[in-house]
Scaffold this motif. Structure first.
Motif, PDB file in Angstrom:
ATOM      1  N   LEU A   1       0.951  -0.937   0.253  1.00 53.01           N
ATOM      2  CA  LEU A   1      -0.296  -0.258  -0.562  1.00 53.01           C
ATOM      3  C   LEU A   1       0.799   1.545   0.076  1.00 53.01           C
ATOM      4  O   LEU A   1       1.616   2.137   1.327  1.00 53.01           O
ATOM      5  N   LEU A   2       1.190   1.982  -1.641  1.00 51.66           N
ATOM      6  CA  LEU A   2       1.966   3.117  -1.126  1.00 51.66           C
ATOM      7  C   LEU A   2       1.105   4.058  -1.151  1.00 51.66           C
ATOM      8  O   LEU A   2       0.903   4.608  -2.284  1.00 51.66           O
ATOM      9  N   LEU A   3       1.923   5.038  -0.913  1.00 52.22           N
ATOM     10  CA  LEU A   3       0.769   5.875  -1.261  1.00 52.22           C
ATOM     11  C   LEU A   3       1.904   7.183  -2.295  1.00 52.22           C
ATOM     12  O   LEU A   3       3.208   7.732  -1.629  1.00 52.22           O
ATOM     13  N   LEU A   4       1.400   7.811  -3.457  1.00 54.06           N
ATOM     14  CA  LEU A   4       2.191   8.255  -3.842  1.00 54.06           C
ATOM     15  C   LEU A   4       2.590  10.077  -4.393  1.00 54.06           C
ATOM     16  O   LEU A   4       1.567  10.561  -3.760  1.00 54.06           O
ATOM     17  N   GLY A   5       3.019  10.016  -3.609  1.00 53.88           N
ATOM     18  CA  GLY A   5       3.518  11.369  -3.642  1.00 53.88           C
ATOM     19  C   GLY A   5       4.472  12.452  -4.377  1.00 53.88           C
ATOM     20  O   GLY A   5       5.389  13.417  -3.570  1.00 53.88           O
ATOM     21  N   PHE A   6       4.836  11.707  -5.582  1.00 53.38           N
ATOM     22  CA  PHE A   6       5.689  12.125  -6.883  1.00 53.38           C
ATOM     23  C   PHE A   6       4.935  13.679  -7.132  1.00 53.38           C
ATOM     24  O   PHE A   6       4.836  13.894  -8.268  1.00 53.38           O
ATOM     25  N   GLY A   7       4.958  14.776  -6.500  1.00 52.77           N
ATOM     26  CA  GLY A   7       4.506  16.153  -6.896  1.00 52.77           C
ATOM     27  C   GLY A   7       3.493  16.010  -7.398  1.00 52.77           C
ATOM     28  O   GLY A   7       3.314  17.456  -6.870  1.00 52.77           O
TER      29      GLY A   7
ATOM     30  N   ALA B   1      -3.727   6.927  -1.387  1.00 51.14           N
ATOM     31  CA  ALA B   1      -2.836   4.999  -1.103  1.00 51.14           C
ATOM     32  C   ALA B   1      -3.583   4.521  -2.670  1.00 51.14           C
ATOM     33  O   ALA B   1      -4.994   4.738  -2.642  1.00 51.14           O
ATOM     34  N   GLN B   2      -3.166   3.746  -3.174  1.00 51.59           N
ATOM     35  CA  GLN B   2      -3.240   3.119  -4.518  1.00 51.59           C
ATOM     36  C   GLN B   2      -2.986   1.503  -3.985  1.00 51.59           C
ATOM     37  O   GLN B   2      -1.560   1.712  -3.963  1.00 51.59           O
ATOM     38  N   ARG B   3      -3.863   0.414  -4.481  1.00 47.89           N
ATOM     39  CA  ARG B   3      -3.715  -0.764  -4.001  1.00 47.89           C
ATOM     40  C   ARG B   3      -3.005  -1.140  -5.530  1.00 47.89           C
ATOM     41  O   ARG B   3      -2.922  -1.276  -6.575  1.00 47.89           O
TER      42      ARG B   3
END
Length: 368
Positions: free
Chosen positions: A9-15, A20-22
């Protein structure tokens, strides 16, 4: 299954901010562990192993040797299993006497099913201790490997560097001067290239010169080791600027020392790593007071894993660095006596594990 899969379960925070997407990822653990004096019981006339024989100072019997293997195999089986149920795909190791001790280790019941392969060369180290790489054959296919010698010399003649207990208390005679050439004989750097599930990676296993004679006096030896390490990486990047290189080992220096900050040029923050640069996730841990080795209640991180900028991209369609850790579970820690809280090493009354904690990183990529 061809590979292990981990549902992260990664929280995408690239800018940007997003939910959170599975996603499903393939994950591999890569570890380093200083096995601390993994000697067999046989007296080798070509190495300084007299202490580690049945009649030597350690009274190193077959029973003690077997218990050491049992202990180490437990650690090998469990490193990184908090986020990956499989044992490490790769284990860089140091302080091994020969290939035979590794052949004995990988046959231990706890890890025999992993079917580890061994890449090892004898080094010129006076004690006969070497570095090696263990790898799970079903995931990694080595194509080339070489031991690259470190040539360093002392200015003085006919002298030896005295034992200094700044680092390890019983393995500091690893530097020996030869009067004819003044060369300091230490471990080679092991370079292994191969394919991890079809993707090419390069791994360098290190055990840099110790702090015998004092940290300042011996620092030039480790700075030379760092420069050699950087030279190896540069040569790989000249062939392929996107080469994925991982360098790991017992560096006998912390993340802030010149051998790492200047010679290797490692950076602590991903955003500071230039193209073709090196990222060291263990510098941040050192800032927090964490450690892999202790002396006089002072901790340092001598055991480190660093990666090239090509492994810290934001695109996980190929293997990328995810995160790093120090494996310091309670069973690896001394619970009593003057070394309470230190890594549990061999003593007169107990066969321990090592005076170092192992370290590890995860490599992950998005599964199709």
């Amino acid at each position: 299954m061809k590979s292990l899969h981990l549902l992260l379960l990664l929280l995408l925070g690239f800018g940007y901010h997003a939910k959170a997407q599975r996603k499903q990822y393939t994950i591999h653990t890569l570890a380093f562990y200083n096995f601390e004096n993994l000697f067999d019981t046989i007296n080798d006339p070509h190495t300084n192993d007299d202490e580690w024989t049945p009649k030597g100072a350690q009274r190193w019997t077959s029973q003690k040797y077997h218990q050491k293997l049992v202990n180490l195999s437990r650690v090998v089986a469990e490193i990184g299993t908090s986020d990956n149920t499989n044992a490490p795909t790769f284990i860089g190791c140091s302080e091994i006497e020969n290939r035979g001790v590794l052949e004995d280790l990988i046959k231990e019941p706890k890890i025999i099913d992993k079917d580890f392969g061994i890449i090892h060369f004898d080094s010129p180290d006076k004690r006969g201790i070497d570095v090696a790489l263990l790898y799970q054959k079903k995931y990694f296919r080595p194509t080339t490997y070489a031991n690259i010698p470190l040539y360093v010399y002392r200015k003085e003649t006919n002298t030896k560097i005295k034992n200094d207990k700044i680092t390890d208390e019983n393995n500091e005679d690893d530097i020996e001067m030869v009067s004819q050439s003044n060369r300091v004989f230490t471990r080679d750097q092991l370079l292994v290239t191969g394919f991890l599930e079809g993707e090419e990676i390069h791994i360098i296993v290190n055990h840099w010169p110790s702090r015998s004679g004092g940290e300042k006096k011996s620092s030039p030896f480790r700075e030379a080791a760092g420069a050699l390490n950087r030279k190896i990486i540069d040569s790989l990047q000249r062939i392929n600027p996107k080469a994925k290189v991982i360098t790991l080992g017992d560096l006998n220096d912390g993340p802030f020392n010149n051998s790492i900050k200047k010679a290797v040029g490692a950076k602590a923050k991903k955003e500071e790593v230039p193209a073709l640069g090196i990222f060291n996730p263990f510098e941040e841990m050192a800032n927090k007071g964490m450690g892999t080795i202790a002396f006089r209640d002072s901790w340092d991180i001598f055991d480190q894993i660093m990666v090239t900028q090509s492994l810290i991209q934001k695109d996980f369609h190929s293997f990328q660095f995810w995160k790093a850790g120090i494996y310091n579970k309670s069973f690896l820690i001394q619970t009593s006596g003057p070394y309470k809280g230190y890594p549990k090493r061999h003593s007169a009354t107990e066969i321990g594990f090592s005076d170092h904690f192992p370290v590890y990183i995860y490599l992950i990529k998005e599964s199709p």
